[in-house]
Design a protein around this motif. Structure first.
Motif, PDB file in Angstrom:
ATOM      1  N   THR A  90       0.815  -1.302   0.131  1.00  0.00           N
ATOM      2  CA  THR A  90      -0.153  -0.139  -0.012  1.00  0.00           C
ATOM      3  C   THR A  90       0.796   1.348  -0.066  1.00  0.00           C
ATOM      4  N   VAL A  92       0.241   5.131   0.309  1.00  0.00           N
ATOM      5  CA  VAL A  92      -0.646   6.359   0.675  1.00  0.00           C
ATOM      6  C   VAL A  92       0.129   7.374   1.531  1.00  0.00           C
ATOM      7  N   PRO A  94       0.419   8.632   4.814  1.00  0.00           N
ATOM      8  CA  PRO A  94      -0.198   8.015   6.243  1.00  0.00           C
ATOM      9  C   PRO A  94      -0.756   9.358   7.077  1.00  0.00           C
ATOM     10  N   VAL A  98      -7.821  10.666   4.783  1.00  0.00           N
ATOM     11  CA  VAL A  98      -8.227   9.911   3.660  1.00  0.00           C
ATOM     12  C   VAL A  98      -8.635  10.649   2.611  1.00  0.00           C
ATOM     13  N   ASN A 101      -5.943  12.301   0.795  1.00  0.00           N
ATOM     14  CA  ASN A 101      -5.005  11.347  -0.141  1.00  0.00           C
ATOM     15  C   ASN A 101      -5.713  11.277  -1.539  1.00  0.00           C
ATOM     16  N   ALA A 145      -4.887   8.539   7.252  1.00  0.00           N
ATOM     17  CA  ALA A 145      -4.817   7.233   6.612  1.00  0.00           C
ATOM     18  C   ALA A 145      -4.265   6.025   7.367  1.00  0.00           C
ATOM     19  N   ARG A 146      -3.365   6.511   8.144  1.00  0.00           N
ATOM     20  CA  ARG A 146      -2.740   5.518   9.037  1.00  0.00           C
ATOM     21  C   ARG A 146      -3.514   4.756   9.970  1.00  0.00           C
ATOM     22  N   LEU A 148      -6.435   3.554   9.115  1.00  0.00           N
ATOM     23  CA  LEU A 148      -7.316   2.828   8.545  1.00  0.00           C
ATOM     24  C   LEU A 148      -6.874   1.291   8.730  1.00  0.00           C
ATOM     25  N   HIS A 150      -6.179  -2.711   7.302  1.00  0.00           N
ATOM     26  CA  HIS A 150      -5.246  -3.016   6.128  1.00  0.00           C
ATOM     27  C   HIS A 150      -6.399  -2.919   4.873  1.00  0.00           C
ATOM     28  N   GLN A 153      -6.893   0.525   3.593  1.00  0.00           N
ATOM     29  CA  GLN A 153      -5.809   1.200   3.345  1.00  0.00           C
ATOM     30  C   GLN A 153      -5.907   0.648   1.786  1.00  0.00           C
ATOM     31  N   GLU A 157      -5.910   3.172  -1.576  1.00  0.00           N
ATOM     32  CA  GLU A 157      -5.125   3.124  -2.647  1.00  0.00           C
ATOM     33  C   GLU A 157      -5.991   2.851  -4.151  1.00  0.00           C
TER      34      GLU A 157
END
Length: 247
Positions: A90, A92, A94, A98, A101, A145-146, A148, A150, A153, A157
């Motif tokens: 992933t 993104v 972090p 969200v 991003n 984002a960090r 979220l 897995h 995430q 993406e």
């Protein structure tokens, strides 16, 4: 190229020193279909994906997209012609939310100046929210984002990849590291995405591949072993022998 073929791998070969990871592979990918690339470990799936996505140049052979030879195109150019990719690892920002991003990805498509500003001067937030809703994580728009999970995430993406509005989406093991519940959610998302664009994915989970794919490409030792519908692949004795472990 026939009108129903969006992507063609033509005699693709990729060598790393004396090692041949991909050898003379020719495959057509039909427009509007969901195609999976499968094969045992060491089959050349990742190399094939990297060559198709522009991450790795072929040693020889051609990649033809919508009738144009794109073999020499740099990786960042692929998004500009309608090819987007989602990698196994992933990628993104972090610390960004969200929503930020996805908004940054949209902004990268429409403007180069003042790229990192965070206020929505270009009016992109409604589109960003729509993409997040499409992948099922719109309710998390304000979270970093960090934070979220897995699977979320991975969905983020994919939303970032969709910001380029691609006609072809390449996905590298979209369910890697996911729980059964996350895998089912991702399977549903991939199928929804495939209703709107061509999707090509590399995936290890056979049940998933057989359940959602319209076409399957099987690699073995860097060479094309078989290509066809899920029923074709199930009935192929050579595939059963080398991949499914049946004699």
């Amino acid at each position: 190229m026939a009108a129903d073929i969006i992507l063609r791998a033509e005699r693709l070969t990729r060598r790393f020193g004396k090692f041949t990871a991909l050898n003379d592979v020719t495959v057509d990918f039909e427009r509007g279909k969901l195609t999976s690339i499968i094969g045992p470990n060491g089959a050349g799936k990742s190399t094939f994906f990297n060559v198709l996505s522009g991450s790795c140049a072929p040693t020889s052979g051609r990649i033809v997209f919508d009738g144009a030879d794109v073999s020499g195109l740099r990786q960042h150019g692929f998004a500009h012609i309608g090819i987007a990719k989602s990698f196994q690892i992933t990628n993104v920002f972090p610390a960004f939310s969200v929503l930020e991003n996805v908004r940054v990805a949209l902004q990268a498509r429409v403007a180069r100046l003042d790229f990192w500003r965070r206020r929505d001067a270009l009016g992109l937030e409604p589109r960003a929210h729509a993409l997040l809703q499409m992948v099922g994580i719109e309710r998390h728009a304000a979270r970093p984002a960090r934070e979220l999970a897995h699977g979320q995430q991975r969905a983020l993406e994919i939303a970032i990849a969709l910001a380029a509005d691609p006609s072809l989406l390449l996905m590298d093991e979209p369910t890697a590291g996911m729980s059964p519940e996350e895998t089912r959610t991702m399977m549903d998302l991939v199928q929804r995405l495939a209703q709107q664009r061509t999707v090509v994915l590399v995936e290890h989970k056979m049940k998933m591949v057989m359940g959602i794919s319209e076409h399957i490409v099987v690699l073995h030792h860097g060479e094309l072993l078989a290509s066809g519908t899920p029923d074709d692949i199930r009935a192929n004795d050579e595939v059963r022998r080398v991949y499914l472990g049946k004699h």
